[in-house]
Scaffold this motif. Structure first.
Motif, PDB file in Angstrom:
ATOM      1  N   UNK A  82      47.173 -10.997 -10.709  1.00 35.41           N
ATOM      2  CA  UNK A  82      48.068 -10.080  -9.905  1.00 35.41           C
ATOM      3  C   UNK A  82      49.427  -9.849 -10.565  1.00 35.41           C
ATOM      4  N   UNK A  83      50.118  -8.882 -10.209  1.00 36.18           N
ATOM      5  CA  UNK A  83      51.107  -8.034 -10.865  1.00 36.18           C
ATOM      6  C   UNK A  83      52.071  -9.146 -10.740  1.00 36.18           C
ATOM      7  N   UNK A  84      53.269  -9.214 -11.811  1.00 31.73           N
ATOM      8  CA  UNK A  84      54.428 -10.304 -11.742  1.00 31.73           C
ATOM      9  C   UNK A  84      55.391  -9.566 -10.637  1.00 31.73           C
ATOM     10  N   UNK A  85      55.778 -10.606  -9.804  1.00 32.16           N
ATOM     11  CA  UNK A  85      56.872 -10.268  -8.837  1.00 32.16           C
ATOM     12  C   UNK A  85      58.196 -10.303  -9.778  1.00 32.16           C
ATOM     13  N   UNK A  86      59.135  -9.360  -9.396  1.00 28.50           N
ATOM     14  CA  UNK A  86      60.528  -9.400 -10.176  1.00 28.50           C
ATOM     15  C   UNK A  86      61.215  -9.980  -9.008  1.00 28.50           C
ATOM     16  N   UNK A  87      62.093 -10.987  -9.637  1.00 25.31           N
ATOM     17  CA  UNK A  87      63.170 -11.323  -8.517  1.00 25.31           C
ATOM     18  C   UNK A  87      64.474 -10.810  -8.471  1.00 25.31           C
ATOM     19  N   UNK A  88      65.083 -10.269  -7.460  1.00 28.30           N
ATOM     20  CA  UNK A  88      66.068  -9.485  -7.416  1.00 28.30           C
ATOM     21  C   UNK A  88      67.392 -10.395  -7.257  1.00 28.30           C
TER      22      UNK A  88
END
Length: 88
Positions: A82-88
């Motif tokens: 799955x695509x990497x999720x960026x943390x904000x």
């Protein structure tokens, strides 16, 4: 490979649904014919409606299969991360 993102990367079982629809069409046609011959119009109508529902599902499954690997990846398409999720 379980990543916790299965709902977004899941693949559907259209080939299994195709064969189950074929099986269901056969039995719905058989049941309709038998109940017409026996003289049970209520049951024949019920099986006729079931036959119609299965036929529509069969048409949708065939349509999705013909749309190609974007909708139904074949055996030659490997699983993907799955695509990497960026943390904000």
């Amino acid at each position: 490979m379980r990543t916790g993102s299965e709902p977004t990367t899941a693949r559907s079982a259209l080939r299994a649904r195709f064969w189950l629809s074929v099986w269901g069409l056969f039995w719905a046609m058989f049941g309709t014919a038998v109940f017409v011959l026996v003289g049970r119009p209520g049951w024949a109508a019920a099986f006729g409606v079931l036959w119609l529902v299965i036929a529509v599902d069969f048409a949708l499954v065939v349509r999705h299969l013909r749309q190609g690997p974007h909708y139904q990846p074949g055996r030659d398409v490997p699983p993907y991360w799955p695509p990497e999720r960026r943390r904000r």
